[in-house]
Design a protein around this motif. Sequence first.
Motif, PDB file in Angstrom:
ATOM      1  N   ALA A  31       2.155  -2.796  -6.747  1.00  0.00           N
ATOM      2  CA  ALA A  31       1.382  -1.719  -6.125  1.00  0.00           C
ATOM      3  C   ALA A  31       0.373  -1.145  -7.102  1.00  0.00           C
ATOM      4  O   ALA A  31       0.541  -1.225  -8.319  1.00  0.00           O
TER       5      ALA A  31
ATOM      6  N   PRO B 235      -1.114   2.505  -7.047  1.00  0.00           N
ATOM      7  CA  PRO B 235      -1.266   3.816  -6.417  1.00  0.00           C
ATOM      8  C   PRO B 235      -2.650   4.397  -6.703  1.00  0.00           C
ATOM      9  O   PRO B 235      -3.315   3.957  -7.642  1.00  0.00           O
ATOM     10  N   GLU B 236      -3.057   5.360  -5.903  1.00  0.00           N
ATOM     11  CA  GLU B 236      -4.324   6.035  -6.164  1.00  0.00           C
ATOM     12  C   GLU B 236      -4.251   6.714  -7.537  1.00  0.00           C
ATOM     13  O   GLU B 236      -3.184   7.193  -7.929  1.00  0.00           O
TER      14      GLU B 236
ATOM     15  N   ASN C  62       0.861  -1.185   0.000  1.00  0.00           N
ATOM     16  CA  ASN C  62       0.000   0.000   0.000  1.00  0.00           C
ATOM     17  C   ASN C  62       0.901   1.239   0.000  1.00  0.00           C
ATOM     18  O   ASN C  62       1.330   1.699   1.048  1.00  0.00           O
ATOM     19  N   VAL C  63       1.170   1.757  -1.205  1.00  0.00           N
ATOM     20  CA  VAL C  63       2.125   2.865  -1.326  1.00  0.00           C
ATOM     21  C   VAL C  63       1.471   4.231  -1.147  1.00  0.00           C
ATOM     22  O   VAL C  63       2.158   5.241  -1.090  1.00  0.00           O
ATOM     23  N   SER C  64       0.132   4.253  -1.099  1.00  0.00           N
ATOM     24  CA  SER C  64      -0.561   5.543  -1.003  1.00  0.00           C
ATOM     25  C   SER C  64      -1.042   5.851   0.402  1.00  0.00           C
ATOM     26  O   SER C  64      -1.555   6.942   0.649  1.00  0.00           O
TER      27      SER C  64
ATOM     28  N   LYS D 250      -7.341   0.678   0.820  1.00  0.00           N
ATOM     29  CA  LYS D 250      -6.611  -0.110  -0.165  1.00  0.00           C
ATOM     30  C   LYS D 250      -5.976  -1.348   0.444  1.00  0.00           C
ATOM     31  O   LYS D 250      -5.524  -1.338   1.582  1.00  0.00           O
TER      32      LYS D 250
ATOM     33  N   ARG E 200       5.250   7.463  -5.682  1.00  0.00           N
ATOM     34  CA  ARG E 200       4.684   6.166  -5.258  1.00  0.00           C
ATOM     35  C   ARG E 200       5.479   5.010  -5.874  1.00  0.00           C
ATOM     36  O   ARG E 200       5.799   4.026  -5.215  1.00  0.00           O
TER      37      ARG E 200
ATOM     38  N   LEU F 110       2.719  10.392  -8.594  1.00  0.00           N
ATOM     39  CA  LEU F 110       2.799   9.000  -9.043  1.00  0.00           C
ATOM     40  C   LEU F 110       4.240   8.502  -9.051  1.00  0.00           C
ATOM     41  O   LEU F 110       4.533   7.391  -8.614  1.00  0.00           O
TER      42      LEU F 110
END
Length: 232
Positions: free
Chosen positions: A162, A164-165, A127-129, A134, A176, A173
């Motif tokens: 991942a 990202p959002e 979960n990078v965001s 998520k 992320r 981005l």
Amino acid sequence: MTTISANLQAVKSRIRAAAQSAGRDAGAARLLAVSKSWPAASVRSAFAAGQRAFGENYVQEGVAKILALDDLDLEWHFIGPLQSNKTREVAEHFDWVHGIDRMKIAERLSAQRPAGAPPLQVCLQVNVSGEASKGGVKPDEVAELARAVAKLPRLRLRGLMAIPEPSDDVNLLRGRFALLRELLARLNAEGMQVDVLSMGMSDDFEVAIAEGATIVRVGTAIFGLREKKGIR
Ligand SMILES: *Cc1c(COP(=O)(O)O)cnc(C)c1O
């Protein structure tokens, strides 16, 4: 030329161009064609145009397609959220799983992977965001999960994934994707041998490639817009 074949060629040349402008090998990022919501016939068209690796994110739909297409030599990647009551079907039918974010799922997949089959290739989802809704393990929990998953006998840990959002902010981005790249580098620095960064979709795969993606997961740009809005 069919639309799918033309789209595939266009996506592949964008992938090569993005890699080269990042100073990477033209073939550094592989294309995973995300066929979710599209019929087996669409996969056949993509196969006829040279595509071999396909991604699905619903177990039932994916397994039905795998069985309908078992006359073709395809590589199947499960990229969706996975509940523990569905692990057996995934372990039996897929070649890769991208979204592992807890030990329980990994243990079940390893136990249920058929003895005659090659090890299941897996990536941990991060979960990078920082979005609570998520899936994915938190960045500071990646190393611990990776060490545990790497010990499972019927899995082969390949790297990180991942989602990202969605964002129009390229710098956000990039950050992320860069985080995922750094997390992979840390695992390798610990002595693990992990080579896969599964990141980038139709709207952002060029940014992901600039940050080191080795697999991009692309659906819409190949097959067109999926009918149901909001289907993941
Ligand atoms: C649907 C999906 C994709 C592909 O998305 P597009 O925007 O259609 O390219 C990639 N990764 C995952 C995990 C998906 O669920």
